[in-house]
Scaffold this motif. Structure first.
Motif, PDB file in Angstrom:
ATOM      1  N   MET A   1       0.922  -1.244  -0.006  1.00 37.22           N
ATOM      2  CA  MET A   1      -0.071   0.119  -0.203  1.00 37.22           C
ATOM      3  C   MET A   1       0.791   1.254   0.002  1.00 37.22           C
ATOM      4  N   THR A   2       2.161   1.193   0.662  1.00 37.70           N
ATOM      5  CA  THR A   2       2.815   2.519   0.788  1.00 37.70           C
ATOM      6  C   THR A   2       3.420   2.710  -0.498  1.00 37.70           C
ATOM      7  N   GLN A   3       4.085   1.634  -1.098  1.00 30.78           N
ATOM      8  CA  GLN A   3       4.798   1.771  -2.170  1.00 30.78           C
ATOM      9  C   GLN A   3       4.093   2.000  -3.588  1.00 30.78           C
ATOM     10  N   HIS A   4       2.760   1.633  -3.404  1.00 31.01           N
ATOM     11  CA  HIS A   4       1.906   1.870  -4.439  1.00 31.01           C
ATOM     12  C   HIS A   4       2.084   3.304  -4.976  1.00 31.01           C
ATOM     13  N   TYR A   5       1.706   4.055  -3.881  1.00 29.48           N
ATOM     14  CA  TYR A   5       1.577   5.568  -4.142  1.00 29.48           C
ATOM     15  C   TYR A   5       2.958   6.153  -4.931  1.00 29.48           C
ATOM     16  N   ALA A   6       3.950   5.463  -4.514  1.00 33.89           N
ATOM     17  CA  ALA A   6       5.441   5.884  -5.207  1.00 33.89           C
ATOM     18  C   ALA A   6       5.372   5.192  -6.872  1.00 33.89           C
ATOM     19  N   ASP A   7       5.161   3.916  -6.866  1.00 40.66           N
ATOM     20  CA  ASP A   7       5.476   3.116  -8.092  1.00 40.66           C
ATOM     21  C   ASP A   7       4.504   3.366  -9.317  1.00 40.66           C
ATOM     22  N   PHE A   8       3.197   3.453  -8.667  1.00 36.49           N
ATOM     23  CA  PHE A   8       2.155   3.830  -9.733  1.00 36.49           C
ATOM     24  C   PHE A   8       1.632   5.123  -9.712  1.00 36.49           C
TER      25      PHE A   8
ATOM     26  N   SER B   1      -5.868   0.610  -2.537  1.00 36.22           N
ATOM     27  CA  SER B   1      -5.506  -0.561  -1.333  1.00 36.22           C
ATOM     28  C   SER B   1      -5.706  -2.016  -2.223  1.00 36.22           C
ATOM     29  N   ILE B   2      -6.934  -2.074  -2.463  1.00 36.98           N
ATOM     30  CA  ILE B   2      -7.109  -3.497  -3.259  1.00 36.98           C
ATOM     31  C   ILE B   2      -6.376  -3.918  -4.372  1.00 36.98           C
ATOM     32  N   TRP B   3      -6.074  -2.664  -4.980  1.00 37.72           N
ATOM     33  CA  TRP B   3      -5.183  -3.185  -6.178  1.00 37.72           C
ATOM     34  C   TRP B   3      -3.937  -3.709  -5.780  1.00 37.72           C
ATOM     35  N   ALA B   4      -3.237  -2.512  -4.795  1.00 37.09           N
ATOM     36  CA  ALA B   4      -1.940  -2.771  -4.351  1.00 37.09           C
ATOM     37  C   ALA B   4      -1.777  -4.155  -3.637  1.00 37.09           C
ATOM     38  N   MET B   5      -2.474  -4.626  -2.693  1.00 37.93           N
ATOM     39  CA  MET B   5      -2.477  -5.789  -2.115  1.00 37.93           C
ATOM     40  C   MET B   5      -2.359  -6.913  -2.882  1.00 37.93           C
TER      41      MET B   5
ATOM     42  N   TYR C   1       1.090  -9.906  -4.898  1.00 36.38           N
ATOM     43  CA  TYR C   1       1.319 -11.301  -4.767  1.00 36.38           C
ATOM     44  C   TYR C   1       1.734 -11.566  -6.229  1.00 36.38           C
ATOM     45  N   ALA C   2       1.392 -11.036  -7.391  1.00 36.03           N
ATOM     46  CA  ALA C   2       1.622 -11.450  -8.580  1.00 36.03           C
ATOM     47  C   ALA C   2       3.054 -10.628  -8.918  1.00 36.03           C
ATOM     48  N   ASP C   3       3.127  -9.262  -8.745  1.00 35.74           N
ATOM     49  CA  ASP C   3       4.184  -8.541  -9.193  1.00 35.74           C
ATOM     50  C   ASP C   3       5.596  -9.034  -8.495  1.00 35.74           C
ATOM     51  N   PHE C   4       5.264  -8.818  -7.145  1.00 37.99           N
ATOM     52  CA  PHE C   4       6.520  -9.113  -6.407  1.00 37.99           C
ATOM     53  C   PHE C   4       6.800 -10.500  -5.900  1.00 37.99           C
ATOM     54  N   ASP C   5       6.325 -11.311  -6.391  1.00 34.22           N
ATOM     55  CA  ASP C   5       6.255 -13.021  -6.007  1.00 34.22           C
ATOM     56  C   ASP C   5       7.386 -13.330  -5.836  1.00 34.22           C
ATOM     57  N   VAL C   6       8.504 -12.889  -6.474  1.00 36.32           N
ATOM     58  CA  VAL C   6       9.798 -13.235  -5.886  1.00 36.32           C
ATOM     59  C   VAL C   6      10.341 -12.952  -4.526  1.00 36.32           C
ATOM     60  N   GLN C   7       9.996 -11.763  -4.179  1.00 36.81           N
ATOM     61  CA  GLN C   7      10.257 -11.290  -2.963  1.00 36.81           C
ATOM     62  C   GLN C   7       9.414 -12.152  -1.856  1.00 36.81           C
TER      63      GLN C   7
END
Lengths: 221, 221
Positions: free
Chosen positions: A177-184, B173-177, B181-187
């Motif tokens: 949620m926090t990174q969303h605001y920077a990344d997107f 929030s919903i988008w981010a969360m 799980y897909a975008d940062f799956d590696v992490q």
DNA sequence: CATTTTTCTGTCCAAATGGTCAAAAAATGT
DNA sequence: ACATTTTTTGACCATTTGGACAGAAAAATG
């Protein structure tokens, strides 16, 4: 091999400041700053030595002289970033008041997104593409830090000081949620109708605080 | 200009299925599938026509014959993706039970991340890099859809059927969360110690449902 | 079967790009 | 002032890569 590279190479084995002279450190810093701009927007593949050199106000061979290769700049940038990136979580203290500690963490993380959007994007892109240069640190250093803090949160939950949530996923939520605001930011601004960036983060702060309070406050029964 | 390109070009102006023959559509589909693999991992700049052609099992000029350029493939992929990407939000109905509607949306979005991780990454990378090809659609089609649904949520909140949250930020929030799980799956996998992907999404589902219930249930006073 | 159209590929090319190198310029030491 | 080391760059090179082209192969059409 040049002197600069030799010296730079000893960073790990030698003392922290290494053998770099003041000028050398400044030049490298200057290049890194420029490279961050370019990499954040264009990505590793999209960035070119020419663009970086240009942004840094020096010739292409000069950049190579100080770092040896484009990849080396990228890697260096990424490495020095990881520590900064983790620091907010490090500060989460087991001694403090549970909910307040987490809210502070959220706020610090959000602040970091606000202040370092390029770094955030750089990191995000790296992970998105499989983090070939970073996986080791992720499953090493990062994992143990997260596990440690997750244990703290777990304990808070079991003591009834916090709602009962999976601590690992809670941390993921906070990151997301926090990174969303920077990344997107482009998307966010497009949808909100380009508000001033400053105001955006204030809104986000208010929203996130409220949101996490609701989600984490222990249910009174 | 080739016949295929001419025909493909009319997609917008002409009827949806356009003038493409079955074989032409199949070939294009085949290329798009292969390109998705490559683009998702390597990004636009990192991907090469050679890799795409190889993955699609055909020669490089053949790929160009069907699409004209690498960029065209990328753009096509992105365009056809947007509609799919938005569909879960479209289905959020003002008639349903508020909390259940939102939870269903979350679940659908999560499912989409699980089933289409490459598409998710493709989209994320595009936005991350400033969405030069997509900004218009973001602030047009996407914005109006989000605004519309935000109004619904707003109404729910004001009627006391949902906690009082900023609806736009809730959607973020919903988008981010879910996308996390897909975008940062590696992490995520590195930190959780590589669980099976299937299990991961089940965990995420349970966590997110619980989390959003807590955050969104109207406070009984 | 002849012709025309569409599909497909080997070959080639110009531009971009990461990086080298020799040598100039500046700094540093004595 | 001179010698040596470090910094800086213009010119150059090898490779990669997007894509053009001519024509072969195949398919459709008559």
């Amino acid at each position: 091999m040049t002197m600069v590279e030799k010296a730079a190479m000893e960073k790990g084995a030698d003392s922290k400041k290494s053998k770099l002279t003041r000028i050398q450190r400044e030049k490298r810093e200057q290049i890194l700053r420029a490279a961050l701009d370019v990499f954040a927007i264009e990505g590793l593949r999209g960035a070119t030595l020419a663009k970086i050199a240009d942004a840094a106000g020096m010739s292409k061979p000069h950049v190579v002289y100080y770092f040896g290769s484009k990849d080396a700049i990228y890697t260096d940038l990424l490495e020095s970033l990881l520590e900064t990136w983790l620091s907010p979580l490090r500060e989460l203290s087991a001694e403090g008041e549970p909910l307040a500690e987490i809210l502070t963490y959220v706020r610090r993380k959000l602040r970091m997104s606000q202040d370092m959007p390029r770094e955030s994007k750089l990191f995000a892109t790296e992970i998105l593409h499989g983090a070939p240069r970073t996986v080791d640190q992720l499953s090493g250093e990062l994992k143990s830090l997260v596990d440690e803090k997750a244990a703290v949160i777990e304990k808070w939950s079991s003591e009834g000081k916090l709602a009962n949530v999976d601590p690992h996923h809670l941390i993921f939520s906070i990151w997301a949620m926090t990174q969303h605001y920077a990344d997107f930011d482009v998307q966010v601004c497009a949808i909100l109708g380009q508000p001033r960036a400053e105001q955006l983060f204030d809104e986000a702060d208010a929203y996130l605080t409220d949101f996490f309070v609701r989600a984490l406050r222990p249910t009174v029964e």
